[in-house]
Scaffold this active site. Structure first.
Site, mmCIF file in Angstrom:
data_model
loop_
_atom_site.group_PDB
_atom_site.id
_atom_site.type_symbol
_atom_site.label_atom_id
_atom_site.label_comp_id
_atom_site.label_asym_id
_atom_site.label_seq_id
_atom_site.Cartn_x
_atom_site.Cartn_y
_atom_site.Cartn_z
ATOM 1 C CG ASN A 129 -14.857 -6.610 -7.502
ATOM 2 O OD1 ASN A 129 -14.414 -7.397 -8.437
ATOM 3 N ND2 ASN A 129 -14.012 -5.423 -7.314
ATOM 4 C CG PHE A 188 -8.501 0.944 -0.916
ATOM 5 C CD1 PHE A 188 -8.392 1.818 -2.193
ATOM 6 C CD2 PHE A 188 -7.433 1.451 -0.270
ATOM 7 C CE1 PHE A 188 -7.750 2.482 -2.404
ATOM 8 C CE2 PHE A 188 -6.927 2.505 -0.196
ATOM 9 C CZ PHE A 188 -7.185 3.418 -1.378
ATOM 10 C CD GLU A 189 -13.148 -2.554 -5.348
ATOM 11 O OE1 GLU A 189 -13.781 -3.339 -5.998
ATOM 12 O OE2 GLU A 189 -13.170 -1.408 -5.905
ATOM 13 C CB THR A 190 -8.052 -4.813 -2.416
ATOM 14 O OG1 THR A 190 -7.708 -3.207 -2.004
ATOM 15 C CG2 THR A 190 -8.267 -4.727 -4.000
ATOM 16 N N GLY A 191 -9.621 -4.923 0.553
ATOM 17 C CA GLY A 191 -9.744 -5.389 1.929
ATOM 18 C C GLY A 191 -8.558 -4.468 2.695
#
Lengths: 324, 255
Positions: free
Chosen positions: A106, B50-53
């Site tokens: 990612n 979370f990696e999504t931010g």
């Protein structure tokens, strides 16, 4: 103030900017804010041989592959959370050898879009040292050399040219991505294409800024004056946008924070029908080819289901939604 | 004694390892449950990330993916992937992060495959791929790994190395240029495995009630030291009620 009006309809925008064999990237993440109306329109227009870039878009990627639109895929993750731990049509296509896929992480994908957005050929990271993501290529040397839109190698490991500076002996260099077109679904935009994403932007901004052309679909079309009251809350400048399409529920069946949740009924039904080719052909016929456009698909779903996924004003999602 | 499921045991076993001050990176599924449960059990001052931010997500409801809007509500900061991964790559903040990961295959050094079984170009079974797993495993100082304990998963050699563990042993991460630190434990449906401080190889840390070291070894494709194994306590009534009532009342992950 620029006054150009880029408002158009989805059929026209897709026809004009998304071509057979084009390099495409779509925004969103797993089951959130995928530009699904645009994905379905690409499938309806039967645009094929797409070279698709994504980090972790689950549903949008799986449907484009299922619709037969994708030839090559550069991706970090193909999963839709609990609805499909591995995207179903993706898995079938890779196992059957009908699409070519090349894996990244990612962060590597985000940095690749960032490099494209910045106009530099690559960016460094420490991610992936010692792994097969660096060693194994999905696209051959020959394929790369024959396609001027692909870098000649996948990833490169370099010694730190600043010696011990930063306490990092080596870095992985990730090549920039320059899609022909990026499609995003956002909460708010004006007719010029200035956009406001609410909640997590994922890598949408980098994806848009790395592309030659940008299509925005938006849930709400708002007056420019309103967006310009708080410019610091806007992420995409109209200068980089080529088409704006107003489509309420444009991310459906994925979620759009503060507007609606994902539809667990649709996603579960998709998951079931995607499992074999026969029922998937029925899915495509019934939901995609059998509906004229996104409003047509939404009419088929019905108001009752759309009401159930309405976002709650406090939390931004559908509280206590039955997600079993 | 209260009855409990394998998944409940696994979530509790991982949650107990999370400490106050940890920044917990979690993926989809049982790792979210473990992170949520930890805030009520052992580490009220841990932070979910979370990696999504989404930084310090509140999680009133269980998210079904790391992109779920449920990770956005009430977070301290919602940024994007680039910021989330930079936070982990930066040693000032990265060393505070404990990553929770899962995979299809694991080897004796805790390297993970979540990409493909068989040939990479034409796999027998294709999995989703790295997502943020390779990034987390490259950057942070501790990882906890969830695995199904069977011969297909515990293999002497991976078909594809997606996420780096201890690579091929002592000093290998440093030589490759990765952060110090690495896999700390593997939580399975039978046991908890650790990694030897000197050799970096997997060993048996403890078995769940009713499980013997022999049963564990039978379901692994490589040998592991079992001499240090201790019994792991079953989930307490409190731990179970936290999991069932506060974390996953719809039993979306618990099943």
């Amino acid at each position: 103030m620029a006054t150009s009006d880029k408002l158009t309809d989805l059929r026209t925008a897709i026809h004009e900017f998304v071509h057979e064999g084009c390099h495409l990237s779509i925004g969103g993440f797993t089951i959130n804010r995928n530009p699904m109306a645009a994905v379905y329109e690409i499938i309806r227009q039967r645009i094929g041989r797409i070279h698709l870039y994504a980090h972790s878009n689950g549903q949008g990627v799986d449907e484009l592959i299922g619709g037969g639109c994708v030839e090559n895929l550069e991706i970090a993750y193909a999963g839709s959370g609990r609805f499909a731990s591995t995207c179903i049509r993706f898995r079938k296509a890779v196992e059957a050898g009908t699409i070519r896929v090349e894996d990244y992480s990612n962060y590597q994908m985000s940095l690749r879009f960032q490099a494209g957005a910045m106009g530099v050929p690559f960016l460094p990271t420490r991610s992936g040292l010692g792994t097969d993501i660096v060693r194994r290529w999905g696209f051959s040397k020959k394929m790369r050399e024959n396609d001027p839109r692909l870098p000649d190698s996948k990833l490169t490991v370099m010694e730190n040219p600043f010696g011990e500076w930063g306490d990092v002996p080596k870095v992985v260099l990730v090549p920039a991505i320059h899609p022909d077109v990026t499609i995003l679904h956002v909460q708010k935009a004006d007719v010029q294409g200035t956009a406001r994403i609410e909640g997590l932007p994922f890598s949408d901004v980098e994806q848009a800024l790395s592309a030659e052309k940008v299509i925005l679909t938006c849930d709400e079309l708002v007056e420019s004056e309103r967006l310009r009251e708080y410019p610091e809350q806007n992420q995409i400048p109209h200068l980089r946008v080529d088409a704006v399409v107003h489509i309420p529920y444009g991310a459906y069946p994925t979620a759009c924070y503060r507007y609606y949740d994902y539809d667990p009924v649709y996603l579960a039904r998709f998951g079931k029908m995607a499992k074999d080719d026969q029922s998937y052909a029925e899915y495509l016929q019934e939901y995609i080819y059998g509906t004229e456009n996104h409003p047509g698909l939404l009419a088929k779903i019905g108001e009752e289901r759309l009401k159930r996924i309405q976002a709650d004003a406090r939390t931004g999602y559908a509280k206590d939604l039955d997600r079993r | 004694m209260t009855r409990y499921s394998e998944k409940e045991m696994m979530a509790v076993a991982a949650a107990r390892e999370i400490r106050n001050g940890d920044v917990v990176f979690c993926g989809t599924g049982i790792s979210m449950l473990a992170a949520m449960a930890a805030k009520h059990i052992s580490a009220p001052d841990s932070v979910i990330f979370f990696e999504t931010g989404a930084m310090d997500a509140q999680l009133e409801e269980l998210p079904l993916a790391v992109g779920d809007s449920r990770v956005m509500y009430g977070a301290a900061v919602n940024r994007g992937l680039s910021d989330a991964f930079a936070f982990m790559q930066n040693p000032f903040s990265g060393r505070r992060v404990v990553g929770i990961l899962g995979a299809a295959q694991i080897d004796p050094y805790g390297n993970l495959n979540s990409t493909a079984i068989g040939d990479y170009e034409r796999p027998r079974v294709r999995f989703p791929g790295s997502g943020g797993a390779c990034d987390v495993a490259s950057f942070v100082s501790r990882t906890i790994i969830f695995m199904r304990h069977d011969l297909r998963g515990f293999v002497p050699r991976l078909d594809y190395l997606t996420s780096p563990g201890w690579l091929d042993g002592p000093g290998a991460r440093e030589r490759a240029g990765l952060s110090p630190g690495g896999p700390e434990m593997v939580v399975t449906d039978l046991a908890v495995m650790g990694f030897d401080k000197e050799t970096k190889r997997m060993f048996l840390r403890g078995c769940y009630p009713g499980v013997t070291p022999e049963m564990v070894l039978e379901r692994m494709g490589f040998d592991a030291d079992v001499s240090r194994a201790k019994e792991i306590f079953p989930p307490s009534a409190d731990e179970l009620s936290i999991l069932r009532e506060r974390c996953d009342p719809q039993r979306l992950i618990l099943g």
